[in-house]
Design a protein around this motif. Structure first.
Motif, PDB file in Angstrom:
ATOM      1  N   ARG A  59     -26.111 -66.843  12.918  1.00  0.00           N
ATOM      2  CA  ARG A  59     -26.148 -68.280  13.209  1.00  0.00           C
ATOM      3  C   ARG A  59     -24.703 -68.753  13.366  1.00  0.00           C
ATOM      4  NH1 ARG A  59     -29.683 -71.015   9.041  1.00  0.00           N
ATOM      5  NH2 ARG A  59     -31.240 -69.986  10.327  1.00  0.00           N
ATOM      6  N   PHE A 108     -14.319 -70.948  13.276  1.00  0.00           N
ATOM      7  CA  PHE A 108     -15.576 -70.864  14.013  1.00  0.00           C
ATOM      8  C   PHE A 108     -16.362 -72.180  14.000  1.00  0.00           C
ATOM      9  CE2 PHE A 108     -14.477 -66.541  12.853  1.00  0.00           C
ATOM     10  CZ  PHE A 108     -14.497 -65.949  14.108  1.00  0.00           C
ATOM     11  N   TYR A 137     -12.702 -61.165  18.632  1.00  0.00           N
ATOM     12  CA  TYR A 137     -13.692 -62.165  19.040  1.00  0.00           C
ATOM     13  C   TYR A 137     -13.092 -63.106  20.083  1.00  0.00           C
ATOM     14  CZ  TYR A 137     -16.967 -66.107  18.582  1.00  0.00           C
ATOM     15  OH  TYR A 137     -17.868 -67.124  18.831  1.00  0.00           O
ATOM     16  N   TRP A 138     -11.887 -63.611  19.777  1.00  0.00           N
ATOM     17  CA  TRP A 138     -11.275 -64.604  20.671  1.00  0.00           C
ATOM     18  C   TRP A 138     -10.769 -63.952  21.961  1.00  0.00           C
ATOM     19  CZ3 TRP A 138     -13.108 -68.988  19.706  1.00  0.00           C
ATOM     20  CH2 TRP A 138     -13.386 -69.390  18.399  1.00  0.00           C
ATOM     21  N   MET A 169     -22.267 -62.981  11.355  1.00  0.00           N
ATOM     22  CA  MET A 169     -21.089 -63.814  11.628  1.00  0.00           C
ATOM     23  C   MET A 169     -20.974 -64.776  10.448  1.00  0.00           C
ATOM     24  SD  MET A 169     -19.268 -63.305  14.366  1.00  0.00           S
ATOM     25  CE  MET A 169     -18.525 -64.838  14.905  1.00  0.00           C
ATOM     26  N   PRO A 170     -19.797 -65.269  10.094  1.00  0.00           N
ATOM     27  CA  PRO A 170     -18.488 -64.922  10.646  1.00  0.00           C
ATOM     28  C   PRO A 170     -18.077 -63.511  10.252  1.00  0.00           C
ATOM     29  CG  PRO A 170     -18.233 -66.332   8.731  1.00  0.00           C
ATOM     30  CD  PRO A 170     -19.693 -66.254   9.008  1.00  0.00           C
ATOM     31  N   PRO A 171     -17.046 -62.963  10.935  1.00  0.00           N
ATOM     32  CA  PRO A 171     -16.656 -61.586  10.666  1.00  0.00           C
ATOM     33  C   PRO A 171     -16.042 -61.419   9.288  1.00  0.00           C
ATOM     34  CG  PRO A 171     -15.066 -62.656  12.107  1.00  0.00           C
ATOM     35  CD  PRO A 171     -16.205 -63.610  11.961  1.00  0.00           C
ATOM     36  N   THR A 175      -6.772 -63.980  13.275  1.00  0.00           N
ATOM     37  CA  THR A 175      -6.253 -63.023  12.312  1.00  0.00           C
ATOM     38  C   THR A 175      -6.776 -61.641  12.719  1.00  0.00           C
ATOM     39  OG1 THR A 175      -8.194 -63.247  10.914  1.00  0.00           O
ATOM     40  CG2 THR A 175      -6.364 -64.738  10.460  1.00  0.00           C
ATOM     41  N   HIS A 205     -21.781 -71.875  14.913  1.00  0.00           N
ATOM     42  CA  HIS A 205     -21.532 -73.239  15.381  1.00  0.00           C
ATOM     43  C   HIS A 205     -21.162 -73.217  16.860  1.00  0.00           C
ATOM     44  CE1 HIS A 205     -20.847 -74.127  11.065  1.00  0.00           C
ATOM     45  NE2 HIS A 205     -21.159 -75.375  11.386  1.00  0.00           N
ATOM     46  N   THR A 230     -10.396 -61.527  13.250  1.00  0.00           N
ATOM     47  CA  THR A 230     -11.066 -62.369  14.246  1.00  0.00           C
ATOM     48  C   THR A 230     -10.509 -62.247  15.666  1.00  0.00           C
ATOM     49  OG1 THR A 230      -9.603 -64.268  13.872  1.00  0.00           O
ATOM     50  CG2 THR A 230     -11.545 -64.098  12.456  1.00  0.00           C
ATOM     51  N   TYR A 272     -15.074 -77.044  17.277  1.00  0.00           N
ATOM     52  CA  TYR A 272     -16.157 -77.854  17.849  1.00  0.00           C
ATOM     53  C   TYR A 272     -16.211 -79.250  17.225  1.00  0.00           C
ATOM     54  CZ  TYR A 272     -17.665 -73.307  19.576  1.00  0.00           C
ATOM     55  OH  TYR A 272     -17.719 -72.091  20.201  1.00  0.00           O
ATOM     56  N   PRO A 290     -27.852 -68.397   7.145  1.00  0.00           N
ATOM     57  CA  PRO A 290     -28.774 -67.359   6.723  1.00  0.00           C
ATOM     58  C   PRO A 290     -28.074 -66.378   5.801  1.00  0.00           C
ATOM     59  CG  PRO A 290     -28.033 -66.951   8.970  1.00  0.00           C
ATOM     60  CD  PRO A 290     -27.363 -68.210   8.516  1.00  0.00           C
TER      61      PRO A 290
END
Lengths: 394, 141
Positions: B97, A130, B18-19, B40-42, B12, B99, B15, A134, A246
């Motif tokens: 939050r 994730f 999500y993709w 997030m992340p999961p 995986t 990226h 995840t 980027y 967070p």
């Protein structure tokens, strides 16, 4: 039995270090361990433990600490490879004291060895799916986010980071072993190129191949050795302390607990600290730490560093060896070694007069994952006051 | 030269949804079926209440910039041709939050001097190849 004042650092050893692609991590480690044992003057046959930091960029290395013990020819009662990133050596010094107090070891080497170019093997990029796509990769992007938030929330400026970097460089100019000794000014810092905005080149620590080790024994054993013992008076740790993600709502910044625990155990205050060694992988980490550890109130670290407080004659002389930013990335062992020199009174032209109470911290973790995690480990090191009973009631 | 391919997601069990959703132009986040926490992340347990009744839910795609950086010297050689490029952390309006990157439209990087902390943004989707579509964010008014 308590931790406080039960154990001491009896010896320190740094290997040769710098840009040295020809030496292995193990080579650095063995040299550092040998030097720490020789510095202490202990009979090497009495050394019976090895706590060694996991070599981060070398991939799988089972039994790393045991290999160190085997190469050194030590009959080890304790050998363990530990990992808290850059906080490992400080954390492992605490672990060594626990084993010694429990009667499971008598003299423990705590060390690390780092080779950034292991035989051309590509660095495995595992990491977070994730963040990596980027191009958010490495400790530096993480610290750049920390800097962005300090600028936004507290009004910290890039010039203030420059004051930190320039102060440590001034210290390094007095350290013949330091990797970088050429002085630079805050203006020079402002002219250094962007690496990851808002961080410039001079905000980032050096890349260092090298190793370091310290020898931990009981205070009683240390008193019979050749150097003045440097007493472990207080210790603390804090882990999983997200700085930019967070997590659980927190009242206080990451690292605050680790510092409080050490001060409380040692029974000293921030005002009692003669010299501080703050883990300085990047300048914003120093800014964060000064506030989190209670040396400054929130929002005041910027003005504090601008005032020259970190200098040799400042309010809180900090990283008198030059730190990771200028001496070299010695994984926090450089910090401990200089703290020991200060208490022994052997820091030469960097000596702080009558240094008796020294704060040291290590910081590390996994900035490569989302969420990025951190570890803080702290020590209060003090001069031996000579009283066998001081604080060691059982 | 070794390792010049960009490190792209390697989905995986935790995840892959999500993709999969990003390829259909949807942004998913994790939701706890017991306490309602969005994260997030999961991961297979809720980080707040440790419930195992967690599932993917669709996010609005709106949020604001928490932090942004401009990478001039990438740590990974595959990103050298892109530099300087921005990476932003986005606070989604549901709470998590994440990226991402600020763009003017998919594939078009924004002038980094136009990015501000707290700036409102919305998700857009940038197709990298048949496997991977990355959520990006563009400014809204």
């Amino acid at each position: 039995m308590t931790f406080k004042n039960s154990c001491a650092i009896a010896g320190i050893g740094l290997s040769k270090f710098g840009q040295r692609p020809g030496t292995s991590a193990m080579g650095f480690l063995l040299q550092a361990c040998k030097r720490a044992v020789e510095d202490s003057g202990i009979d090497r046959n009495l050394v019976d433990g090895c706590l060694i930091a996991m070599p981060a960029v070398m991939g799988e290395q089972h039994g790393w600490a045991t290999r160190v013990a085997a190469h050194l020819g030590i009959t080890a009662r304790l050998a363990s490879t530990m990992d808290m990133g850059g906080a490992t050596p400080i954390g492992a010094i605490q672990t060594a004291a626990l084993y010694i107090n429990a009667g499971m070891a008598k003299a423990v080497l705590v060390g690390f060895g780092m080779q950034n170019n292991p035989q051309g093997v590509p660095i495995a990029m595992m990491g977070s799916q994730f963040a990596f796509p980027y191009g958010d990769i490495g400790a530096i992007t993480f610290m750049a986010h920390v800097a962005r938030r300090q600028m936004h929330e507290l009004g910290v400026t890039s010039r203030q980071y420059g004051h930190i970097a320039a102060a440590f460089r001034e210290h390094a100019s007095r350290n013949p072993e330091a990797q970088k000794r050429e002085l630079f000014s805050v203006d020079d810092h402002q002219k250094s190129k962007w690496v990851v905005e808002p961080l410039r080149l001079f905000d980032c620590c050096l890349v260092t191949d090298g190793g370091g080790a310290v020898l931990v024994t009981s205070l009683e054993v240390a008193r019979d050795l050749k150097n003045k013992p440097v007493v472990l008076s207080g210790a603390g740790q804090e882990h999983g302390a997200e700085m930019i993600f967070p997590g659980k709502p927190r009242q206080r910044p990451p690292g605050a607990y680790a510092a409080d625990a050490a001060f409380e155990m040692a029974g000293v205050t921030r005002k009692d600290v003669d010299v501080a060694y703050i883990y300085d992988g990047f300048t914003p980490l120093v800014m964060h730490s000064l506030e989190a550890f209670g040396f400054c109130k929130r929002g005041e670290a910027g003005a504090f560093v601008e005032s020259g407080a970190l200098g040799l004659h400042g309010e809180l002389p900090t990283n008198t060896h030059g730190g990771l930013l200028s001496e070299g990335h010695m994984y926090g062992v450089g910090h401990v070694a200089e703290a020991v020199r200060q208490i022994r009174g052997t820091a030469g032209e960097r000596q702080i007069k009558d240094a008796e109470v020294v704060f040291v911290n290590g910081y590390g973790g996994a900035p490569h994952e989302a969420p990025p995690t951190c570890s803080f480990a702290t020590l209060i090191l003090t001069k031996d006051q000579g009283s066998l009973s001081r604080g060691t009631t059982s | 030269m070794f390792g010049i391919e960009k490190p792209m997601p390697n989905p995986t069990e935790d995840t892959e949804k999500y993709w999969e959703a990003t390829r259909k132009g949807e942004l998913l986040i994790m939701a706890c079926g017991d306490c309602g926490h969005r994260y997030m992340p999961p991961m297979p347990i809720c980080p707040v209440c440790w419930s195992e009744s967690v599932k993917w839910t669709k996010a609005s795609g709106r949020g604001k910039v928490y932090s942004f950086i401009v990478v001039h010297r990438p740590q990974h050689p595959a990103f050298f041709p892109d530099a300087p490029y921005n990476v932003a952390m986005i606070d989604l309006e549901e709470g998590p939050r994440i990226h991402s990157r600020i763009v003017t439209e998919p594939g078009q990087m924004i002038d980094p001097t136009l990015i501000k902390v707290d700036m409102p943004v919305e998700v857009v989707f940038e197709k990298i190849d048949s496997e991977t579509t990355l959520p990006m964010f563009r400014p809204t008014t």
